[in-house]
Design a protein around this motif. Sequence first.
Motif, mmCIF file in Angstrom:
data_model
loop_
_atom_site.group_PDB
_atom_site.id
_atom_site.type_symbol
_atom_site.label_atom_id
_atom_site.label_comp_id
_atom_site.label_asym_id
_atom_site.label_seq_id
_atom_site.Cartn_x
_atom_site.Cartn_y
_atom_site.Cartn_z
ATOM 1 N N CYS A 160 -42.053 27.993 7.197
ATOM 2 C CA CYS A 160 -41.329 26.821 6.694
ATOM 3 C C CYS A 160 -41.554 26.669 5.192
ATOM 4 C CB CYS A 160 -41.812 25.552 7.408
ATOM 5 S SG CYS A 160 -41.747 25.669 9.223
ATOM 6 N N ASP A 161 -40.480 26.360 4.474
ATOM 7 C CA ASP A 161 -40.593 26.127 3.032
ATOM 8 C C ASP A 161 -39.851 24.853 2.661
ATOM 9 O OD1 ASP A 161 -37.779 26.626 1.987
ATOM 10 O OD2 ASP A 161 -38.124 28.555 2.976
ATOM 11 N N ASN A 162 -40.070 24.371 1.443
ATOM 12 C CA ASN A 162 -39.338 23.212 0.930
ATOM 13 C C ASN A 162 -38.521 23.619 -0.302
ATOM 14 O OD1 ASN A 162 -41.495 23.621 -0.759
ATOM 15 N ND2 ASN A 162 -42.293 21.527 -0.654
ATOM 16 N N GLY A 163 -37.828 24.762 -0.149
ATOM 17 C CA GLY A 163 -37.048 25.327 -1.241
ATOM 18 C C GLY A 163 -35.621 24.821 -1.298
ATOM 19 N N ILE A 164 -34.695 25.702 -1.724
ATOM 20 C CA ILE A 164 -33.312 25.274 -1.999
ATOM 21 C C ILE A 164 -32.509 24.979 -0.747
ATOM 22 C CG2 ILE A 164 -33.273 26.554 -4.168
ATOM 23 C CD1 ILE A 164 -31.614 28.712 -2.780
ATOM 24 N N GLY A 165 -32.912 25.546 0.399
ATOM 25 C CA GLY A 165 -32.201 25.287 1.644
ATOM 26 C C GLY A 165 -30.828 25.944 1.703
ATOM 27 N N MET A 166 -30.138 25.752 2.835
ATOM 28 C CA MET A 166 -28.810 26.344 3.052
ATOM 29 C C MET A 166 -27.907 25.345 3.756
ATOM 30 S SD MET A 166 -29.855 30.177 4.352
ATOM 31 C CE MET A 166 -31.291 29.598 5.272
ATOM 32 N N ASP A 167 -26.582 25.487 3.515
ATOM 33 C CA ASP A 167 -25.628 24.638 4.221
ATOM 34 C C ASP A 167 -25.162 25.329 5.507
ATOM 35 O OD1 ASP A 167 -23.690 26.551 3.522
ATOM 36 O OD2 ASP A 167 -23.123 25.447 1.703
ATOM 37 N N LYS A 168 -24.312 24.662 6.282
ATOM 38 C CA LYS A 168 -23.869 25.198 7.574
ATOM 39 C C LYS A 168 -23.090 26.496 7.423
ATOM 40 C CE LYS A 168 -23.732 20.776 10.037
ATOM 41 N NZ LYS A 168 -22.891 19.789 10.767
ATOM 42 N N ASN A 169 -22.294 26.602 6.378
ATOM 43 C CA ASN A 169 -21.519 27.818 6.157
ATOM 44 C C ASN A 169 -22.438 29.013 5.886
ATOM 45 O OD1 ASN A 169 -19.032 29.341 5.640
ATOM 46 N ND2 ASN A 169 -19.693 29.336 3.495
ATOM 47 N N ILE A 179 -35.118 35.321 16.506
ATOM 48 C CA ILE A 179 -35.353 34.534 15.297
ATOM 49 C C ILE A 179 -34.305 33.431 15.235
ATOM 50 C CG2 ILE A 179 -35.488 34.515 12.775
ATOM 51 C CD1 ILE A 179 -36.231 37.433 12.830
ATOM 52 N N THR A 180 -34.747 32.208 15.070
ATOM 53 C CA THR A 180 -33.832 31.070 14.886
ATOM 54 C C THR A 180 -34.154 30.402 13.552
ATOM 55 O OG1 THR A 180 -35.322 29.616 16.123
ATOM 56 C CG2 THR A 180 -33.540 30.680 17.354
ATOM 57 N N VAL A 181 -33.228 29.585 13.077
ATOM 58 C CA VAL A 181 -33.403 28.991 11.756
ATOM 59 C C VAL A 181 -32.829 27.581 11.717
ATOM 60 C CG1 VAL A 181 -31.263 30.053 10.929
ATOM 61 C CG2 VAL A 181 -32.964 29.317 9.274
ATOM 62 N N LYS A 182 -33.492 26.717 10.970
ATOM 63 C CA LYS A 182 -32.988 25.375 10.660
ATOM 64 C C LYS A 182 -33.122 25.183 9.154
ATOM 65 C CE LYS A 182 -34.421 23.278 15.059
ATOM 66 N NZ LYS A 182 -35.290 22.246 15.677
ATOM 67 N N SER A 183 -32.101 24.580 8.544
ATOM 68 C CA SER A 183 -32.158 24.424 7.095
ATOM 69 C C SER A 183 -31.261 23.286 6.631
ATOM 70 C CB SER A 183 -31.733 25.729 6.409
ATOM 71 O OG SER A 183 -31.898 25.643 5.012
ATOM 72 N N GLU A 184 -31.668 22.680 5.526
ATOM 73 C CA GLU A 184 -30.856 21.652 4.863
ATOM 74 C C GLU A 184 -30.944 21.865 3.360
ATOM 75 O OE1 GLU A 184 -31.138 17.526 6.066
ATOM 76 O OE2 GLU A 184 -32.170 18.128 7.913
ATOM 77 N N ILE A 185 -29.822 21.687 2.683
ATOM 78 C CA ILE A 185 -29.771 21.852 1.236
ATOM 79 C C ILE A 185 -30.782 20.929 0.554
ATOM 80 C CG2 ILE A 185 -28.333 21.422 -0.807
ATOM 81 C CD1 ILE A 185 -27.605 23.996 0.447
ATOM 82 N N ASP A 186 -31.548 21.500 -0.381
ATOM 83 C CA ASP A 186 -32.543 20.788 -1.199
ATOM 84 C C ASP A 186 -33.705 20.208 -0.398
ATOM 85 O OD1 ASP A 186 -31.053 21.300 -3.515
ATOM 86 O OD2 ASP A 186 -29.859 19.477 -3.260
ATOM 87 N N ILE A 187 -33.771 20.510 0.878
ATOM 88 C CA ILE A 187 -34.902 20.040 1.702
ATOM 89 C C ILE A 187 -35.792 21.217 2.108
ATOM 90 C CG2 ILE A 187 -35.568 18.992 3.901
ATOM 91 C CD1 ILE A 187 -33.201 17.125 3.632
ATOM 92 N N GLY A 188 -35.172 22.328 2.505
ATOM 93 C CA GLY A 188 -35.957 23.506 2.858
ATOM 94 C C GLY A 188 -35.412 24.226 4.068
#
Length: 412
Positions: free
Chosen positions: A198-207, A248-257
């Motif tokens: 887990c990181d608190n980096g730039i994150g990714m959007d749904k696309n 491998i699964t992933v969860k992400s949000e922009i500017d959250i991580g």
Amino acid sequence: MKIICLNLKLKLSKAKIDAENARDEAEEAKKLAIQANQIKSDFLAKMSHELRTPLNAIIGITEMMSEDANETNDENYIEPLDRVLRSSKHLLALINDILDLSKIEAGKMELHPEVFDIGYFINDVKRSCEALALKQDNTLIVEIEPNIGDLFTDVTKLRQILLNLISNACKFTENGTIRMTLNKLDIDSIAHIQFAICDNGIGMDKNQLSKLFNDFQQVDSSATRRYEGTGLGLSISQKLANLMGGDITVKSEIDIGTNFYVTIPVAMPRTVENTNNTLDSLEETESQDDSTQTDTNLLLIIDDDQHMIELLKYHLQSDSNELVPYAIQTDIAEFKSAKQPSVFIINSLINKQLAMNMIQKLSKDETLNNVPIVVICEELDKQTYLNLGVRHCLLKPINKSNIGLIFSEYLS
């Protein structure tokens, strides 16, 4: 009426012939596609070998020169040599990614499971990644569930997956925290280990998430993108995890991580007999390790490649280590000196058959068969040598960290 029936029969007959022709054409096209894929895989494997050989020399010599420059504090050479080293390792990583993908697509990616201690393994991974975290002023934290125990899987492939995910987290995070936690969990009544990165980096959007595991896909695909890479790392990691029975699964949000979750079965499916054999082999290896420890170390290098001999001497020779080179065709009677060797190092890259003959001779000799053997080889030959009784395989590229990790258990 007869004419109508005759016309129908002719149409049916023609349709049947057309269907058979289409089937034959489809089968022929499939054969040609398989053949083309095989040719591509063979080409990539051969090119990988040809490219890795000079890269191995470049990386090894550059590391030696870089260490010397740092010792003498020669500013004119430190930065250029570091740049050569970074570029060489980056090129090697690209070659490895493309070769891995071709192996997986061709169904030739082999798994070599072994029993290993998870805690020791994770500490090794952490040491490898600490420099990556510091590069972006990040903090790397590892948390392991108490008494997590052992894991039976392909340790090399698992390390590749974790290093890739942690590397990505470090790359896309600045002045942040990368946290890796390990826990046990049951999936369909089967014990698994979950590695959460887990990181608190730039994150990714749904696309971006929807395309994340596609081949050659990058988070930033613009012509002026900041981040290097082929876009194969996550695709290969997912495929390797699937081969090992995991995911491998992933969860992400922009500017959250971003949070990646790697789940791997505690034991890869296999017969009880094979399990017992592996555990017996592990115990035997441990007992042999105890019996071969000595106060001083005699390392016998069986190799016809002078560059490799010099590289090994550079990394291993010290006041407590004595390295003696021998040709690959040496009679093993010459090894029976008054001092028992601590380890044999055999380079199989020059002549595989002669290397295998030497291993078999050493294994049959009553006075030398307890001396551990380390073989320098390609990844695809690793299991062959392990089956012959080799203790460790040293894979290209040969570098200081690999050598230090493997030989630390044999050298007093």
